[in-house]
Structure formats: C-alpha cells, structure tokens
Design a protein around this motif. Sequence first.
Motif, short mmCIF file in Angstrom:
data_model
loop_
_atom_site.label_atom_id
_atom_site.label_comp_id
_atom_site.label_asym_id
_atom_site.label_seq_id
_atom_site.Cartn_x
_atom_site.Cartn_y
_atom_site.Cartn_z
N PRO A 20 0.80 -1.23 0.00
CA PRO A 20 0.00 0.00 0.00
C PRO A 20 0.84 1.29 0.00
O PRO A 20 1.98 1.29 0.46
CB PRO A 20 -0.80 -0.12 1.30
N ILE A 21 0.24 2.38 -0.49
CA ILE A 21 0.91 3.69 -0.45
C ILE A 21 0.40 4.50 0.75
O ILE A 21 0.61 5.71 0.82
CB ILE A 21 0.72 4.48 -1.76
N GLY A 22 -0.27 3.87 1.67
CA GLY A 22 -0.76 4.59 2.84
C GLY A 22 -1.79 3.76 3.59
O GLY A 22 -1.60 3.41 4.74
N ALA A 93 6.81 1.55 0.03
CA ALA A 93 5.41 1.80 -0.31
C ALA A 93 5.22 1.68 -1.82
O ALA A 93 6.11 2.06 -2.58
CB ALA A 93 5.00 3.20 0.13
N GLY A 94 4.11 1.13 -2.21
CA GLY A 94 3.78 1.08 -3.64
C GLY A 94 4.52 -0.01 -4.37
O GLY A 94 4.86 -1.07 -3.82
N THR A 95 4.82 0.26 -5.63
CA THR A 95 5.39 -0.75 -6.52
C THR A 95 6.91 -0.65 -6.54
O THR A 95 7.44 0.42 -6.84
CB THR A 95 4.80 -0.56 -7.94
N GLY A 121 -0.22 -3.91 -7.71
CA GLY A 121 -0.97 -3.30 -6.61
C GLY A 121 -0.82 -1.80 -6.68
O GLY A 121 -0.69 -1.24 -7.77
N ALA A 122 -0.80 -1.15 -5.52
CA ALA A 122 -0.80 0.31 -5.49
C ALA A 122 0.46 0.91 -6.10
O ALA A 122 1.56 0.39 -5.96
CB ALA A 122 -0.92 0.77 -4.04
N SER A 123 0.25 2.01 -6.80
CA SER A 123 1.34 2.88 -7.22
C SER A 123 0.80 4.30 -7.17
O SER A 123 -0.31 4.55 -7.65
CB SER A 123 1.82 2.53 -8.62
N ALA A 124 1.56 5.21 -6.57
CA ALA A 124 1.04 6.57 -6.36
C ALA A 124 0.70 7.24 -7.70
O ALA A 124 -0.31 7.92 -7.81
CB ALA A 124 2.07 7.38 -5.59
N ALA A 125 1.54 7.02 -8.72
CA ALA A 125 1.31 7.69 -10.01
C ALA A 125 -0.04 7.28 -10.61
O ALA A 125 -0.85 8.13 -10.99
CB ALA A 125 2.44 7.33 -10.98
N1 SAM Z 1 7.18 2.99 -5.52
C1 SAM Z 1 6.22 4.01 -5.18
C2 SAM Z 1 5.02 3.92 -6.15
O1 SAM Z 1 4.80 2.86 -6.73
O2 SAM Z 1 4.31 4.90 -6.30
C3 SAM Z 1 6.84 5.37 -5.14
C4 SAM Z 1 7.95 5.52 -4.15
S1 SAM Z 1 8.68 7.09 -4.13
C5 SAM Z 1 10.15 6.83 -3.19
C6 SAM Z 1 7.74 7.96 -2.97
C7 SAM Z 1 6.96 9.13 -3.60
O3 SAM Z 1 5.76 8.63 -4.16
C8 SAM Z 1 6.55 10.20 -2.60
O4 SAM Z 1 7.57 11.15 -2.40
C9 SAM Z 1 5.36 10.81 -3.30
O5 SAM Z 1 5.77 11.69 -4.32
C10 SAM Z 1 4.72 9.56 -3.95
N2 SAM Z 1 3.75 8.96 -3.02
C11 SAM Z 1 3.87 7.81 -2.34
N3 SAM Z 1 2.77 7.60 -1.59
C12 SAM Z 1 1.95 8.64 -1.81
C13 SAM Z 1 0.66 8.99 -1.32
N4 SAM Z 1 0.03 8.23 -0.45
N5 SAM Z 1 0.09 10.13 -1.78
C14 SAM Z 1 0.73 10.91 -2.66
N6 SAM Z 1 1.96 10.64 -3.15
C15 SAM Z 1 2.56 9.52 -2.73
#
Ligand code: SAM
Length: 288
Positions: A20-22, A93-95, A121-125
């Motif tokens: 998860p991203i959060g 977090a994320g992918t 799964g989750a990715s912020a983009a």
């Molecule tokens: N691997 C991750 C992904 O799949 O999105 C990204 C990792 S990168 C180191 C972390 C950045 O992703 C943060 O600085 C922010 O720009 C973005 N990010 C990650 N979680 C986020 C969230 N819950 N809301 C907005 N942006 C988020």
Amino acid sequence: MQEVSQQVYPLSTLYVVATPIGNTGDITLRALNVLSIADAIACEDTRNTAHLLGRYGLSKELIAAHEHNEREAAEKLVSRLQAGQRIALVSDAGTPAVSDPGARIVDAVRAAGLRVMPLPGASAAVTALSAGGLLHERFYFVGFLPAKAKQREQSLQELLGVTATLVFYEAPHRIAETAAALAKVLGPDRQVVFARELTKLFEEIHRCPLQDASAWVTANANREKGEYVLLVEGAAGASSADDAETDRILSVLLAELPVKQAAALAAQISGKKKNALYERALQLKQDA
Ligand code: SAM
C-alpha cells in the motif's frame, strides 16, 4: 481466500510485490499469500516492512535491499533463489522499481535465468491519474525532479513540448518551490492536479491552473507536509500522429454533419476541446 492460496507459486522465483501507499487495506490477497509463504522478504527498510507485516499478523526473515547495497543484495538473493527458495521483494510503499529500488535486483535475477513474478498493486502515479480527471489518454512519468533549482528548471524546459500528461513525485519540503517552478517554466494556463496523501486520512486532490498553484500550497501550512503526486496537463500542440487521427475523425463526421455538430462529436470521441476542434473543422471544410 482459498482460491488464492491454491494457486501455483513456483519455487526459485522472485515475487515483486506491491504494497500500500498509505492505507493498509490496499493490499491484494495474492500479495498477502506470497508474503506469508515466502522464505524471506527483501525490503528497502527492514523496520518499515516489519511494521507493515505486523499489521497483517505476519513475521518473516527480512533482507535489507536498498539503493546503497542493491548490487550485493542481488547476489545474495540470486544464490538463495538458485537453492530453490521463494523470495518476495517489496519497497517501503507502492510498486518496487518505480522511483524505488528493485530494478537492479530484478535485472540480476533475470540475468541468472531465474523467474520473476510481478504482483501488481498500489502505485502513487496510477492512483493520482485515476482521480485527477485530466482527459489526455497518455501520460509521461517523470518521477522526482532534481532538487537544485537550476537543474529542475532545465529538466522542465526539456518537457515543454511533451503533449502527454506529466506525472511528478515530490517531497513535501519542496512542494512550494516545485509549484512555482512549474508555473514559471510551463506557463500559467495548464491545469495542475495536486494529489496529496492519497489513500490516507488527510487525502486531498486539488486541481487548478498553474498560475494559482503556489497560492494553493501556501494557503494552508499543512500543505507543506505529506506526500505528493503532481499531474500537469500536457502541451497544447498535439503530436502529429494525434493531429492526423483528429483530422480523420473530423473529416468522417464533416461528410455527414454540419461543422458545429461534427466538432461536438469529435470532442466527445477524442476528449479534446470543442472550440479548438471547431476551428480545425472550419479549416478542413475550407480546404476541401
Ligand atoms: N514505488 C512508489 C510507487 O509505486 O508509487 C513510489 C515511491 S517514491 C520513493 C515515494 C513518492 O511517491 C513520494 O515522495 C510521493 O511523491 C509519492 N507517493 C507515495 N505515496 C503517496 C501517497 N500516499 N500520496 C501521494 N503521493 C505519494
């Protein structure tokens, strides 16, 4: 879910697992299953991953695999995979491998002729794009801009002509500077989407023209906290392939309909602005 645990999870495989991203609810059933059956989990930060696993009632051997030791970690993982183990790879977090470590490990595992299985799964983009409402079908993932002002502006200059939606990641302490730089280099009129704290308690998704971006950030002190994805509308001039396709649609419609109706329908089909298509339709009709 029984169906998931009965699927085949081959040995000697690296499982690239999105987390998860959060919101901890945003984990897939397959991810939970793999994390529970893996022999070990390679992760960016062992404390973060131990904490995340704890939220799901899991505990597992963790192997540190961050940007400073990715090469050595890769060697270690390859030999464990060769011995028949299942290894999961996660990031904080994320992918994994999307603005995160992981690509070097995947590359080494593939080079060793071993299997890599992605668990999406989750990715912020992609999460930001899904709720941003910018109509362009294409997007251009930029990730983090350089931290230094001069290099940041240079990178933005290089993106000036890109017609796809631009996708940036940004840290909270740089959000104000970045908002100002985007308006300065890309101009006042493009739409920007601030996607802040996605999936978390204080999630905020705000869209405005770039000329209002800095004012939005500074209007509330909390906006210089939290994680951000920024989406910026692409350059107005469409690519030539895109132009040709729009002209084709307009020509077909103009053969049957008045200009106004043809432009309105073409706008619905292409997602482009009706006024611009009306002008183009007039021109095509005149040329014909
Ligand atoms: N691997 C991750 C992904 O799949 O999105 C990204 C990792 S990168 C180191 C972390 C950045 O992703 C943060 O600085 C922010 O720009 C973005 N990010 C990650 N979680 C986020 C969230 N819950 N809301 C907005 N942006 C988020």
